[in-house]
Design an enzyme around this catalytic site. Structure first.
Site, PDB file in Angstrom:
ATOM      1  N   GLY A 179       0.449  -1.353  -0.389  1.00 31.85           N
ATOM      2  CA  GLY A 179      -0.018  -0.080   0.155  1.00 31.85           C
ATOM      3  C   GLY A 179       0.796   0.951  -0.270  1.00 31.85           C
ATOM      4  O   GLY A 179       1.736   1.131   0.281  1.00 31.85           O
ATOM      5  N   PRO A 180       0.173   2.601  -0.269  1.00 34.88           N
ATOM      6  CA  PRO A 180       1.203   3.604  -0.212  1.00 34.88           C
ATOM      7  C   PRO A 180       1.664   4.068   1.572  1.00 34.88           C
ATOM      8  O   PRO A 180       1.143   3.080   2.625  1.00 34.88           O
ATOM      9  CB  PRO A 180      -0.487   4.824  -1.046  1.00 34.88           C
ATOM     10  CG  PRO A 180      -1.031   3.677  -1.459  1.00 34.88           C
ATOM     11  CD  PRO A 180      -1.260   2.513  -0.715  1.00 34.88           C
ATOM     12  N   PRO A 181       3.051   5.080   1.431  1.00 34.57           N
ATOM     13  CA  PRO A 181       2.809   5.203   2.499  1.00 34.57           C
ATOM     14  C   PRO A 181       1.882   5.795   2.910  1.00 34.57           C
ATOM     15  O   PRO A 181       0.829   6.721   2.939  1.00 34.57           O
ATOM     16  CB  PRO A 181       4.426   6.087   1.539  1.00 34.57           C
ATOM     17  CG  PRO A 181       4.747   5.605   0.339  1.00 34.57           C
ATOM     18  CD  PRO A 181       3.366   5.416   0.059  1.00 34.57           C
ATOM     19  N   GLY A 182       1.776   5.717   4.406  1.00 38.33           N
ATOM     20  CA  GLY A 182       1.483   6.161   5.503  1.00 38.33           C
ATOM     21  C   GLY A 182      -0.239   5.513   5.744  1.00 38.33           C
ATOM     22  O   GLY A 182      -1.261   6.415   6.266  1.00 38.33           O
ATOM     23  N   GLY A 242      -0.742   2.548   7.355  1.00 37.25           N
ATOM     24  CA  GLY A 242      -0.655   2.157   8.773  1.00 37.25           C
ATOM     25  C   GLY A 242      -0.594   1.047   8.504  1.00 37.25           C
ATOM     26  O   GLY A 242      -0.825  -0.382   8.865  1.00 37.25           O
ATOM     27  N   THR A 289       2.128  -1.172   9.302  1.00 35.74           N
ATOM     28  CA  THR A 289       2.903  -1.449  10.544  1.00 35.74           C
ATOM     29  C   THR A 289       2.135  -1.100  11.369  1.00 35.74           C
ATOM     30  O   THR A 289       1.866  -1.771  12.374  1.00 35.74           O
ATOM     31  CB  THR A 289       3.843  -0.099  10.837  1.00 35.74           C
ATOM     32  OG1 THR A 289       5.279  -0.201   9.588  1.00 35.74           O
ATOM     33  CG2 THR A 289       4.894  -0.753  11.831  1.00 35.74           C
ATOM     34  N   HIS A 309      -9.737  36.582 -11.951  1.00 38.15           N
ATOM     35  CA  HIS A 309      -9.521  35.165 -12.460  1.00 38.15           C
ATOM     36  C   HIS A 309     -10.038  34.259 -11.317  1.00 38.15           C
ATOM     37  O   HIS A 309     -10.747  33.629 -11.871  1.00 38.15           O
ATOM     38  CB  HIS A 309      -8.061  35.287 -11.905  1.00 38.15           C
ATOM     39  CG  HIS A 309      -7.363  33.832 -12.929  1.00 38.15           C
ATOM     40  ND1 HIS A 309      -6.609  34.102 -14.111  1.00 38.15           N
ATOM     41  CD2 HIS A 309      -7.387  32.553 -11.949  1.00 38.15           C
ATOM     42  CE1 HIS A 309      -6.438  32.180 -14.228  1.00 38.15           C
ATOM     43  NE2 HIS A 309      -6.802  31.620 -13.409  1.00 38.15           N
ATOM     44  N   GLU A 310      -9.802  34.236  -9.487  1.00 41.23           N
ATOM     45  CA  GLU A 310     -10.810  33.377  -9.233  1.00 41.23           C
ATOM     46  C   GLU A 310     -11.968  33.226  -9.672  1.00 41.23           C
ATOM     47  O   GLU A 310     -13.181  32.469  -9.419  1.00 41.23           O
ATOM     48  CB  GLU A 310     -10.363  33.466  -7.801  1.00 41.23           C
ATOM     49  CG  GLU A 310      -8.710  33.569  -7.602  1.00 41.23           C
ATOM     50  CD  GLU A 310      -8.173  32.524  -8.391  1.00 41.23           C
ATOM     51  OE1 GLU A 310      -8.893  30.741  -8.250  1.00 41.23           O
ATOM     52  OE2 GLU A 310      -7.418  32.007  -8.318  1.00 41.23           O
ATOM     53  N   ASP A 327      -3.270  26.114 -15.141  1.00 43.73           N
ATOM     54  CA  ASP A 327      -4.338  25.993 -15.743  1.00 43.73           C
ATOM     55  C   ASP A 327      -4.655  24.880 -16.866  1.00 43.73           C
ATOM     56  O   ASP A 327      -5.430  23.869 -17.600  1.00 43.73           O
ATOM     57  CB  ASP A 327      -5.764  26.922 -15.308  1.00 43.73           C
ATOM     58  CG  ASP A 327      -5.489  27.560 -13.996  1.00 43.73           C
ATOM     59  OD1 ASP A 327      -5.884  26.408 -13.307  1.00 43.73           O
ATOM     60  OD2 ASP A 327      -6.020  28.707 -14.011  1.00 43.73           O
TER      61      ASP A 327
END
Length: 649
Positions: free
Chosen positions: A196-199, A201, A203, A418-419, A496
């Site tokens: 699984g990806p790091p972090g 759980g 361990t 813009h936003e 963008d």
């Protein structure tokens, strides 16, 4: 005996040896006052010396006044000394010849060598870091053993990976009642590979298995096996399994096993490579001539593709458990585990936070909770409120606020337009995510951000969604062009444009969403570099058709963004004014502007609609983790983790 005791004994022995040496060397010092030989002879001639004790060249004498002195005969000897003393009525004493003790002689002769050996032993222990096992313990395992009493983690402490927990629960039953499985002839898996990806759980889940089963737990990292000395890794593997056999049933947990379990034949030393020898020994120990009953090996990695095939075959790592990123329900469960450790206000809702954190791992959620607690501590609050969680998410996603950034009024106005363009397009196009916040407060590399939040953890999207997303990406650029003209647009839309182009290319080359090209895969991910590459030589006609279709999706959706903004130009101006005043608008305020209603000020603003303090940051809606600074590649389908849910200038 621990390291402290052994070091104390070593230094105590060295100190005793030094003391004995100094004692032996200083034994000749009687502590008497020393005078020169001439003075002694004058005292004898004056008959003021009562007696004299002669020991080799040393003379100790007492005077008639009761004082004691010592002197030394110059040269080798004085033939007339005895006659002179007798003439002066001095009582003469002699000492028998001295014979040095054999222990003192050995100490004097061997002490330098013993001292060098002691120093060498000390530094070798320090270099090896062998946990107090001795100077020559290269092959001793570095695995740390935790007894059942030391492991407090249970399945209740593991959240967000229910499927993985179900896969490993039978290991707990086997470790508690192995006879129940053996009666039916069943064999429990010898090895479990957590991927699984790091972090996520991995361990923590392994510790929970040991905590539930109440068995010893040996923990070691894959890098602890590899040393500069040939054969050390293999010896440590043997020693680790020998220790495990004595404590069976038990669990051996190897973290980051890819450090030692890579494909054989890839090293510089061929079959003699130290890492490959270590892997070979591990393969034999896991499933060789000897049967390691009661020992379950659990390994964790986030790179299963580099592991040797012999390591993954049945009999070694029989089962692969995927510990993936948690979904919205899993994130809520993880947050509840971490939220138990801090004092919370009544307005903190784990479900709301979970919705606003798609793509977060368990470790990232723990970091989010910690950052929120730190924000509350800086403000000297007694409890953590939802405000701190919003600030923590903004900081993690976009970086800290750049309040010190000096922007001219014109730059601030252009950022607001813009936003506002992103926010308006996102609110009007069909099939797109809901807007939750738009702000022109600079954070990280972004001068402003429009946040969009998916309803759930989307794994795939429709053609309508992707076309709407392209329009949203171009909303900021289109607003600049409408307000300032084509010659006055800025480079703020670079990210963008990059992301919109990658979406259009993927639609045509990978996802089969172009009617003219059809469902033909013409671009795939390179397995080595991770970059997109052509799957085959394309004809000039097909290449041109692909380019035309990409440009068609870009031009069509850009034009749609321009048309929608022209139709709502009054809303664009009104939202710009509101952003210039408030700096941050939430979803309800944006809806009011689109409905041509006045903006309702949120709590924390005074009657004159001016900001009071820093309250503009306190009333934001949950947002997605991703932003356009983290560009998704165009070589795979866009998922909530990859797809930016906010647009930044």
């Amino acid at each position: 005996m621990n390291d402290i005791s052994k070091n104390f004994i070593l230094w105590l022995v060295i100190a005793v040896m030094l003391f004995l040496l100094l004692q032996a060397l200083g034994s000749s010092n009687s502590g008497l006052k020393e005078v020169d030989y001439t003075t002694f002879m004058r005292e004898v001639a004056s008959q003021r010396v009562v007696d004299a004790n002669i020991d080799d060249r040393q003379i100790q004498f007492n005077t008639r006044s009761g004082e004691s002195f010592q002197t030394f005969i110059p040269g080798n000897e004085d033939p007339q000394l005895i006659d002179t003393l007798l003439a002066g009525n001095v009582t003469v004493f002699g000492e028998p010849p001295h014979k040095r003790s054999i222990w003192v002689s050995l100490l004097l002769n061997w002490f330098p060598f013993l001292l060098l050996i002691g120093v060498w032993v000390f530094f070798m222990r320090q270099m090896q870091g062998g946990g107090g096992r001795g100077a020559m313990s290269f092959g001793k395992s570095k695995a740390k053993m935790l007894t059942p009493d030391q492991i407090k983690t249970t399945f209740a402490d593991v959240a967000g990976c229910d499927e993985a927990k179900e896969d490993v629960k039978e290991l707990v039953d086997y470790l508690k009642e192995p006879a129940r499985f053996q009666e039916l002839g069943g064999k429990i898996p010898k090895g479990i590979l957590m991927v699984g990806p790091p972090g996520t759980g991995k361990t923590l889940l392994a510790r929970a298995i040991a905590g539930e089963a109440k068995v010893p737990f040996f923990a070691i990292s894959g890098s602890d096996f590899v040393e500069m000395f040939v054969g050390v890794g293999a010896a440590r593997v043997r020693d680790m399994f020998e220790q495990a056999k004595k404590s069976a049933p038990c669990i051996i947990f190897i973290d980051e096993i890819d450090a030692v379990g890579r494909h054989r034949g890839s090293g510089h030393g061929g079959g003699n490579d130290e890492r490959e020898q270590t892997l070979n020994q591990m393969l034999v120990e896991m499933d060789g001539f000897e049967d390691n009953k009661g020992i379950i090996i659990i390994a964790a990695t986030n790179r299963p593709d580099v592991l040797d095939k012999a390591l993954l075959r049945p009999g070694r790592f029989d089962r692969e458990v995927n510990v993936s990123l948690p979904d919205v329900k899993g994130r809520e469960q993880i947050l509840k585990v971490h939220l138990r450790k801090i004092r919370l206000a009544a307005d903190v809702d784990a479900k709301t936070i979970a919705r606003g954190t798609p793509g977060y791992s368990g470790a990232e959620l723990a970091n989010l909770v910690n950052e929120a607690a730190l924000f509350a501590a800086r403000k000297r609050k007694k409890i953590v409120t939802m405000e701190e969680f919003e600030l923590a998410k903004d900081k993690i996603n976009l970086g800290a606020e750049r309040r010190s950034l000096t922007m001219t009024e014109q730059e601030k106005e252009m950022t607001a337009y813009h936003e506002a363009g992103h926010a308006i397009i996102g609110s009007l196009v069909p099939g797109y995510w809901d807007l939750h916040k738009v702000t022109i407060v600079p954070r990280g590399r972004a001068l402003g951000v429009a946040h969009f939040l998916p309803e759930g953890d989307d794994t795939s999207h429709t053609k309508e969604f992707y076309q709407s997303q392209i329009s949203v990406m171009f909303g900021g650029r289109a607003a600049e062009e409408i307000i300032y003209g084509k010659d006055k647009v800025t480079s703020g839309a670079s990210s963008d444009i990059q992301y919109a182009t990658s979406i259009a290319r993927s639609m045509v080359t990978q996802w089969g969403l172009s009617e003219k090209v059809g469902p033909i895969l013409t671009l795939e991910q390179n397995s080595f570099s991770g970059q997109p590459q052509k799957v085959a030589t394309l004809s000039p006609e097909l290449s041109k058709l692909i380019d035309d279709e990409i440009k068609y999706f870009i031009d069509t959706n850009y034009d749609r963004a321009v048309d929608l903004l022209n139709e709502n130009i009054d809303v664009l101006h009104a939202m710009k004014d509101a952003l210039m005043l408030y700096e941050t608008l939430n979803a309800s305020q944006v809806k009011e502007l689109i409905a041509r209603k006045p903006v309702t000020p949120v709590d924390g603003w005074d009657d004159n609609d001016t900001p009071s303090g820093d309250s503009t940051k306190e009333y934001t809606m949950p947002e997605s983790k991703n932003d356009t600074d983290n560009q998704a590649s165009d070589d795979k389908p866009v998922t909530p983790k990859d797809n930016p849910s906010d647009t930044s200038q």
